[in-house]
Design an enzyme around this catalytic site. Structure first.
Site, PDB file in Angstrom:
ATOM      1  N   CYS A 110       0.890  -1.160   0.000  1.00 36.38           N
ATOM      2  CA  CYS A 110       0.000   0.000   0.000  1.00 36.38           C
ATOM      3  C   CYS A 110       0.928   1.208   0.000  1.00 36.38           C
ATOM      4  O   CYS A 110       1.494   1.540   1.041  1.00 36.38           O
ATOM      5  CB  CYS A 110      -0.909   0.006   1.227  1.00 36.38           C
ATOM      6  N   CYS A 113      -0.694   4.340   2.215  1.00 40.12           N
ATOM      7  CA  CYS A 113      -0.808   4.284   3.679  1.00 40.12           C
ATOM      8  C   CYS A 113      -0.380   2.905   4.175  1.00 40.12           C
ATOM      9  O   CYS A 113       0.813   2.608   4.167  1.00 40.12           O
ATOM     10  CB  CYS A 113      -2.206   4.701   4.169  1.00 40.12           C
ATOM     11  N   SER A 114      -1.314   2.052   4.552  1.00 41.85           N
ATOM     12  CA  SER A 114      -0.913   0.775   5.151  1.00 41.85           C
ATOM     13  C   SER A 114      -1.971  -0.303   4.961  1.00 41.85           C
ATOM     14  O   SER A 114      -2.068  -1.213   5.772  1.00 41.85           O
ATOM     15  CB  SER A 114      -0.654   0.983   6.643  1.00 41.85           C
ATOM     16  N   CYS A 115      -2.785  -0.205   3.894  1.00 44.98           N
ATOM     17  CA  CYS A 115      -3.887  -1.157   3.693  1.00 44.98           C
ATOM     18  C   CYS A 115      -3.351  -2.587   3.621  1.00 44.98           C
ATOM     19  O   CYS A 115      -2.357  -2.854   2.935  1.00 44.98           O
ATOM     20  CB  CYS A 115      -4.656  -0.810   2.428  1.00 44.98           C
TER      21      CYS A 115
END
Lengths: 209, 219
Positions: A110, A113-115
């Site tokens: 991702c 962000c941090s998906c």
């Protein structure tokens, strides 16, 4: 709230304890205002610590390795297929399983962000959320794999999936050789978290873990 | 927005450093931040897109030098201040001194915990037919929205192929600004590595993003 506010504080405590104080203050404010029940925050943390983790994804992968009908259903609609398993049904609507083959290796990132598929793999590791992985995975995936000690034949296609929406991706790694006749439970032990992100392979039977 | 969070393709951040036997949280406060973000979101103070946008709008030097959960904390505090759920006086005193604001879904309590362990649903009824289908060649638009978007810079202006159609989903670009869900078709679009990184790059690489229909144009 600017960082400048902190310049007047003494510097006896570290930046970390500064953060800790601010986090505690915010929690007091939210509970005093009646927005959240403190015990419910404890329960959230406990749920994350006990209910989710890569063991969920490992069982899905192991089932796909042993049950061709399940594998087909998983690749067609992973949310639906995983929903049919009693033990991991809370996966949401937008899970996609992607299959590694001898000609193609999948890797998930991702960049924004941090998906990450929390229900399948738990909370993401720090490296997944940090700048080196997020910046390089889409441009230099072979270099990133080298950081994990992983190398692929130079003709293997590498497909990087940037998780830019609410879809979540689970890599279905290739079943290790030498596991003929193994049970789902035995196979699940070989499935590592990184093999389901695409930055590693499953463990090899008999190799020290 | 063209922020430092949009880091796909940037150089100079160094090696990826996996940590052996990494704990779920490195400090206890990290778990409290996670719990507060989940609880306040579930109580209706903000949606997931707004929470991402507030992390993206942290000053670039703060974004790059803060740990993951520090960013979550700073974004949460800024968001709650901005939306009036907490005040500067509350923060300064470390206690609630201002009156609370009502939450859309009410107080977050024990009964709500199980609900948030199930992922939210983002699929919506389609307001119009899909413009694209698998196999279509499309260009990621050269657009630079000043607010939240999920179209990374490294694909803008580049040509790819629609591979999957995921149905209609909440549109983050409007949802992040409390401007409504405006559901849009969502597609996996695949780009050849050389299209993104030039003719000298590794020919075996393909990169996909999940792109909302307004990010794409027919070619």
């Amino acid at each position: 709230m600017s960082e400048h506010d902190h310049h007047h504080h003494d510097h006896d405590h570290s930046e970390l304890s500064e953060t800790e104080l601010r986090v505690r203050a915010l929690e007091s404010i939210l509970t005093e205002k009646g927005y959240v029940e403190a015990a419910a925050l404890d329960a959230i943390v406990q749920a994350y610590e006990t209910k989710i983790g890569p063991h969920n994804g490992a069982r899905v992968v192991a089932k796909a390795w042993t049950d061709p009908a399940f594998k087909k259903a998983l690749l067609e609609d992973a949310s639906k297929a995983v929903g049919t398993l009693g033990h991991v049904s809370r996966v949401g609507d937008h899970l996609v399983a992607i299959e590694n083959t001898p000609g193609r290796h999948n890797m998930v990132v991702c960049t924004l962000c941090s998906c990450y598929p929390w229900e399948m793999l738990g909370l993401p590791p720090v490296w997944y959320k940090a700048s080196p992985y997020r910046s390089r995975a889409v441009k230099d995936p072979r270099g990133v794999l080298a950081d994990f000690g992983v190398s692929l034949p130079k003709e293997t296609e590498i497909r990087v999936w940037d998780s830019t929406a609410e879809t979540r991706f689970l890599v279905l790694p290739m079943r290790p050789a030498g596991t003929e006749g193994w049970s789902e439970e035995q196979l699940a032990e070989l499935v590592t978290r990184d093999s389901m992100i695409g930055t590693g392979f499953p463990k090899t039977p008999g190799a020290p873990s | 927005m063209n922020g430092v969070h949009d880091m796909g393709g940037m150089d100079g951040f160094g090696k990826v450093e996996p940590e052996l036997n990494e704990p779920m949280f490195h400090e206890e406060w990290e778990s409290r931040v996670l719990a507060m973000v989940r609880a306040m979101g579930a109580a209706g103070a903000f949606n997931i897109d707004a929470s991402r946008f507030y992390r993206e709008t942290l000053p670039p030097q703060v974004y790059l030098s803060s740990s993951y959960y520090k960013k979550w904390f700073l974004g949460l505090e800024a968001l709650l201040l901005d939306k009036g759920y907490i005040s500067k006086d509350d923060v300064a005193s470390g206690h609630s001194v201002a009156l609370p604001k009502s939450l859309k879904h009410g107080k977050f309590s024990m009964a709500d915990v199980e609900r948030i362990m199930v992922r939210g649903k983002f699929g919506r009824t389609a307001p119009a037919a899909a413009k694209f289908k698998a196999g279509d060649r499309v260009r990621a638009k050269n657009i630079h929205p000043a607010t939240h978007t999920r179209l990374p810079r490294y694909v803008r202006g580049h040509v790819g192929v629609v591979e999957r159609d995921h149905g209609c989903h909440v549109f983050p670009d409007t949802a992040a600004n409390d401007a409504g869900e405006h559901p849009q078709w969502l597609y996996t679009v695949v780009f050849d590595g050389r299209e993104l990184w030039g003719p000298d790059s590794d020919p075996t690489i393909k990169v996909s993003i999940d792109a909302f229909e307004p990010y794409l144009e027919a070619i």
